[in-house]
Write a protein that holds these residues in place. Structure first.
Motif, PDB file in Angstrom:
ATOM      1  N   CYS A 156       0.900  -1.220   0.244  1.00  0.00           N
ATOM      2  CA  CYS A 156       0.086  -0.068   0.078  1.00  0.00           C
ATOM      3  C   CYS A 156       0.818   1.353   0.175  1.00  0.00           C
ATOM      4  CB  CYS A 156      -1.003   0.023   1.110  1.00  0.00           C
ATOM      5  SG  CYS A 156      -2.162   1.409   1.396  1.00  0.00           S
ATOM      6  N   PRO A 157       0.741   2.216  -0.835  1.00  0.00           N
ATOM      7  CA  PRO A 157       1.517   3.352  -1.174  1.00  0.00           C
ATOM      8  C   PRO A 157       1.263   4.527  -0.209  1.00  0.00           C
ATOM      9  CG  PRO A 157       0.179   3.309  -3.056  1.00  0.00           C
ATOM     10  CD  PRO A 157      -0.285   2.033  -1.997  1.00  0.00           C
ATOM     11  N   ASP A 158      -0.119   4.314   0.279  1.00  0.00           N
ATOM     12  CA  ASP A 158      -0.489   5.624   0.985  1.00  0.00           C
ATOM     13  C   ASP A 158      -0.233   5.428   2.538  1.00  0.00           C
ATOM     14  OD1 ASP A 158      -1.883   7.836   2.178  1.00  0.00           O
ATOM     15  OD2 ASP A 158      -3.710   7.326   0.790  1.00  0.00           O
ATOM     16  N   GLN A 159       0.869   5.998   3.114  1.00  0.00           N
ATOM     17  CA  GLN A 159       1.142   5.730   4.343  1.00  0.00           C
ATOM     18  C   GLN A 159       0.361   6.550   5.253  1.00  0.00           C
ATOM     19  OE1 GLN A 159       3.750   3.520   5.347  1.00  0.00           O
ATOM     20  NE2 GLN A 159       2.857   4.144   7.404  1.00  0.00           N
ATOM     21  N   VAL A 160      -0.348   7.710   4.868  1.00  0.00           N
ATOM     22  CA  VAL A 160      -1.070   8.196   5.755  1.00  0.00           C
ATOM     23  C   VAL A 160      -2.400   7.396   5.924  1.00  0.00           C
ATOM     24  CG1 VAL A 160      -2.763  10.478   5.951  1.00  0.00           C
ATOM     25  CG2 VAL A 160      -0.438  10.755   5.040  1.00  0.00           C
ATOM     26  N   PHE A 161      -2.924   6.893   5.132  1.00  0.00           N
ATOM     27  CA  PHE A 161      -3.998   6.018   5.228  1.00  0.00           C
ATOM     28  C   PHE A 161      -3.692   4.829   6.031  1.00  0.00           C
ATOM     29  CE2 PHE A 161      -6.371   2.372   3.158  1.00  0.00           C
ATOM     30  CZ  PHE A 161      -7.551   2.512   3.709  1.00  0.00           C
ATOM     31  N   VAL A 162      -2.435   4.386   5.921  1.00  0.00           N
ATOM     32  CA  VAL A 162      -2.050   3.123   6.805  1.00  0.00           C
ATOM     33  C   VAL A 162      -2.113   3.756   8.388  1.00  0.00           C
ATOM     34  CG1 VAL A 162      -0.307   1.622   7.361  1.00  0.00           C
ATOM     35  CG2 VAL A 162      -0.989   2.066   5.017  1.00  0.00           C
ATOM     36  N   ASP A 163      -1.552   4.762   8.383  1.00  0.00           N
ATOM     37  CA  ASP A 163      -1.380   5.524   9.641  1.00  0.00           C
ATOM     38  C   ASP A 163      -2.688   5.549  10.345  1.00  0.00           C
ATOM     39  OD1 ASP A 163       1.515   5.523   9.579  1.00  0.00           O
ATOM     40  OD2 ASP A 163       1.238   7.648   9.152  1.00  0.00           O
ATOM     41  N   CYS A 164      -3.725   5.961   9.469  1.00  0.00           N
ATOM     42  CA  CYS A 164      -5.229   6.194  10.061  1.00  0.00           C
ATOM     43  C   CYS A 164      -5.682   4.701  10.495  1.00  0.00           C
ATOM     44  CB  CYS A 164      -5.928   6.809   9.176  1.00  0.00           C
ATOM     45  SG  CYS A 164      -5.779   8.570   8.888  1.00  0.00           S
ATOM     46  N   LEU A 165      -5.342   3.976   9.537  1.00  0.00           N
ATOM     47  CA  LEU A 165      -6.042   2.508   9.960  1.00  0.00           C
ATOM     48  C   LEU A 165      -5.175   2.090  11.344  1.00  0.00           C
ATOM     49  CD1 LEU A 165      -6.209   0.513   6.613  1.00  0.00           C
ATOM     50  CD2 LEU A 165      -7.858   1.826   7.751  1.00  0.00           C
ATOM     51  N   VAL A 166      -3.965   2.027  11.657  1.00  0.00           N
ATOM     52  CA  VAL A 166      -3.267   1.963  12.699  1.00  0.00           C
ATOM     53  C   VAL A 166      -4.098   2.646  13.844  1.00  0.00           C
ATOM     54  CG1 VAL A 166      -1.044   2.246  13.794  1.00  0.00           C
ATOM     55  CG2 VAL A 166      -1.206   1.202  11.347  1.00  0.00           C
ATOM     56  N   ALA A 167      -4.424   3.796  13.680  1.00  0.00           N
ATOM     57  CA  ALA A 167      -4.781   4.423  14.940  1.00  0.00           C
ATOM     58  C   ALA A 167      -6.247   3.692  15.262  1.00  0.00           C
ATOM     59  CB  ALA A 167      -5.265   5.926  14.350  1.00  0.00           C
ATOM     60  N   VAL A 168      -6.991   3.387  14.144  1.00  0.00           N
ATOM     61  CA  VAL A 168      -8.180   2.820  14.476  1.00  0.00           C
ATOM     62  C   VAL A 168      -8.049   1.518  15.435  1.00  0.00           C
ATOM     63  CG1 VAL A 168     -10.414   1.668  13.622  1.00  0.00           C
ATOM     64  CG2 VAL A 168      -9.659   3.708  12.830  1.00  0.00           C
ATOM     65  N   ALA A 169      -7.002   0.546  15.067  1.00  0.00           N
ATOM     66  CA  ALA A 169      -6.747  -0.517  15.655  1.00  0.00           C
ATOM     67  C   ALA A 169      -6.015  -0.221  17.038  1.00  0.00           C
ATOM     68  CB  ALA A 169      -5.467  -1.362  14.652  1.00  0.00           C
ATOM     69  N   THR A 170      -5.576   0.776  17.368  1.00  0.00           N
ATOM     70  CA  THR A 170      -4.759   1.302  18.481  1.00  0.00           C
ATOM     71  C   THR A 170      -5.893   1.619  19.591  1.00  0.00           C
ATOM     72  OG1 THR A 170      -2.814   1.924  17.416  1.00  0.00           O
ATOM     73  CG2 THR A 170      -3.009   2.686  19.595  1.00  0.00           C
ATOM     74  N   ASP A 171      -7.071   2.408  19.049  1.00  0.00           N
ATOM     75  CA  ASP A 171      -8.051   2.996  19.949  1.00  0.00           C
ATOM     76  C   ASP A 171      -8.847   1.892  20.604  1.00  0.00           C
ATOM     77  OD1 ASP A 171      -9.570   4.513  21.072  1.00  0.00           O
ATOM     78  OD2 ASP A 171     -10.745   5.010  19.350  1.00  0.00           O
ATOM     79  N   LYS A 172      -8.662   1.852  21.956  1.00  0.00           N
ATOM     80  CA  LYS A 172      -9.409   0.901  22.678  1.00  0.00           C
ATOM     81  C   LYS A 172     -10.534   1.572  23.448  1.00  0.00           C
ATOM     82  CE  LYS A 172      -6.345  -2.272  21.614  1.00  0.00           C
ATOM     83  NZ  LYS A 172      -6.887  -3.237  20.358  1.00  0.00           N
ATOM     84  N   THR A 173     -10.880   2.702  23.201  1.00  0.00           N
ATOM     85  CA  THR A 173     -11.680   3.857  24.007  1.00  0.00           C
ATOM     86  C   THR A 173     -12.959   3.064  24.119  1.00  0.00           C
ATOM     87  OG1 THR A 173     -10.732   5.731  22.994  1.00  0.00           O
ATOM     88  CG2 THR A 173     -12.800   5.820  23.998  1.00  0.00           C
ATOM     89  N   PHE A 174     -13.716   3.094  25.265  1.00  0.00           N
ATOM     90  CA  PHE A 174     -14.793   2.533  25.645  1.00  0.00           C
ATOM     91  C   PHE A 174     -15.643   3.766  25.459  1.00  0.00           C
ATOM     92  CE2 PHE A 174     -18.468   1.297  28.290  1.00  0.00           C
ATOM     93  CZ  PHE A 174     -18.697   0.170  27.913  1.00  0.00           C
ATOM     94  N   GLY A 175     -16.293   4.310  24.522  1.00  0.00           N
ATOM     95  CA  GLY A 175     -17.086   5.561  24.247  1.00  0.00           C
ATOM     96  C   GLY A 175     -18.486   5.518  24.994  1.00  0.00           C
ATOM     97  N   TRP A 176     -18.786   6.904  25.477  1.00  0.00           N
ATOM     98  CA  TRP A 176     -19.934   6.965  26.268  1.00  0.00           C
ATOM     99  C   TRP A 176     -21.205   6.210  25.619  1.00  0.00           C
ATOM    100  CZ3 TRP A 176     -24.011   8.791  23.688  1.00  0.00           C
ATOM    101  CH2 TRP A 176     -24.139   9.310  22.528  1.00  0.00           C
ATOM    102  N   TRP A 177     -21.218   5.965  24.468  1.00  0.00           N
ATOM    103  CA  TRP A 177     -22.284   5.359  23.712  1.00  0.00           C
ATOM    104  C   TRP A 177     -22.679   3.979  23.826  1.00  0.00           C
ATOM    105  CZ3 TRP A 177     -18.220   8.093  21.503  1.00  0.00           C
ATOM    106  CH2 TRP A 177     -17.196   7.031  20.878  1.00  0.00           C
TER     107      TRP A 177
END
Length: 290
Positions: free
Chosen positions: A74-95
């Motif tokens: 995948c050539p889009d490093q910014v896109f990959v970083d955003c996917l990594v951020a989703v995988a990293t996020d363990k937030t238990f949201g108020w919802w």
């Protein structure tokens, strides 16, 4: 859990963002022209394990996301970083506290709004949810079919009010909406509730990060008439989501063709609507006529 010496994260709670991460990993593989079997072999795991990741039955670690992006070139490093951020996020949201009492689609929308970098909406027959007063929302929810119990109504109202938190605080989410005149003239809850709702719409439109435009009756036909649209901007355009309100519940769209269509539709509707200044004047005139 381990398979072939490879650690597999435990199955996560299925949320809109987790499901989207799984979908994007599958899309990435398909764009690379690789089968699940080929990708799994390159990763050092089984095809079944990879399929479970791509269907969100298994979680995926940030390291695994980067490894897959490398395998797929995948050539889009910014896109990959955003996917990594989703995988990293363990937030238990108020919802999540509403998971046992509200439909999952409402929780998905709250989650996506919470993480959105900007929100655009267009409404024909309803006030935008993020700009509704509690009294207006309560009256709307009382007419849901099948009829909800009083506690169910209050759960929905409190959930809607908490969703509106994205528009407040030190770093509020930029928000643009177009509302048809038909929605403005509906006397939901009677004169007092309707008047208070219109004045709230005016007040919110005065905030620097909120733009409210009105489509007056005299514009006639326009693109997307009859359809309520929420467009949630992700951290990169590839992670945008279009959400449509349907009678059976919210529908989320993330295919590139759908996103392009609804961006264009919202652009066209905004260009057709009155300016924010003229919109404010019309809303005020309608409120004064009540």
């Amino acid at each position: 859990m381990c398979a072939g010496g490879v650690h597999v994260p435990a199955r996560p709670r299925l949320t809109a963002r987790r499901l989207r991460l799984a979908v994007e990993l599958r899309k990435m593989r398909e764009r690379a022209g690789m089968t699940a079997t080929e990708a799994a072999r390159a990763l050092g795991t089984s095809q079944g394990q990879l399929s479970n990741v791509e269907s969100a039955r298994f979680g995926v670690s940030p390291e695994r996301v980067r490894a897959l992006a490398g395998i797929y070139s995948c050539p889009d490093q910014v896109f990959v970083d955003c996917l990594v951020a989703v995988a990293t996020d363990k937030t238990f949201g108020w919802w999540e506290s509403y998971r046992e009492v509200l439909p999952s689609g409402l929780l998905d929308l709250a989650e996506l709004e919470h993480h959105a970098t900007a929100v655009r909406t267009a409404y024909t027959s309803h006030m935008p949810g993020l700009l509704q007063t509690a009294d207006h929302a309560r009256e709307i929810f009382r007419h849901v079919i099948p009829a909800p119990t009083p506690p169910e109504v209050e759960h929905r109202v409190s959930h809607r009010v908490k969703r509106q938190g994205v528009l407040y605080g030190a770093d509020p989410t930029p928000y643009r909406t177009v509302v048809h005149e038909a929605a403005l003239r509906m006397r939901v809850g009677g004169r007092d509730v309707a008047r208070a709702q219109l004045r709230h719409l005016i007040d919110m439109g005065e905030r620097d990060h909120i733009t409210v435009r009105v489509l007056p009756f005299d514009v006639g036909a326009f693109p997307g008439s009859g359809q309520s649209i929420n467009y949630l901007h992700g951290s990169v355009p590839q992670l945008d989501t279009a959400q449509l309100d349907q009678f059976h519940g919210p529908v989320l769209l993330d295919a590139e063709a759908h996103l392009e269509k609804y961006r264009l539709l919202l652009d066209t509707v905004e260009a057709t609507a009155l300016t924010p200044e003229k919109s404010r004047d019309l809303i005020l005139a309608i409120a004064q006529d009540l």
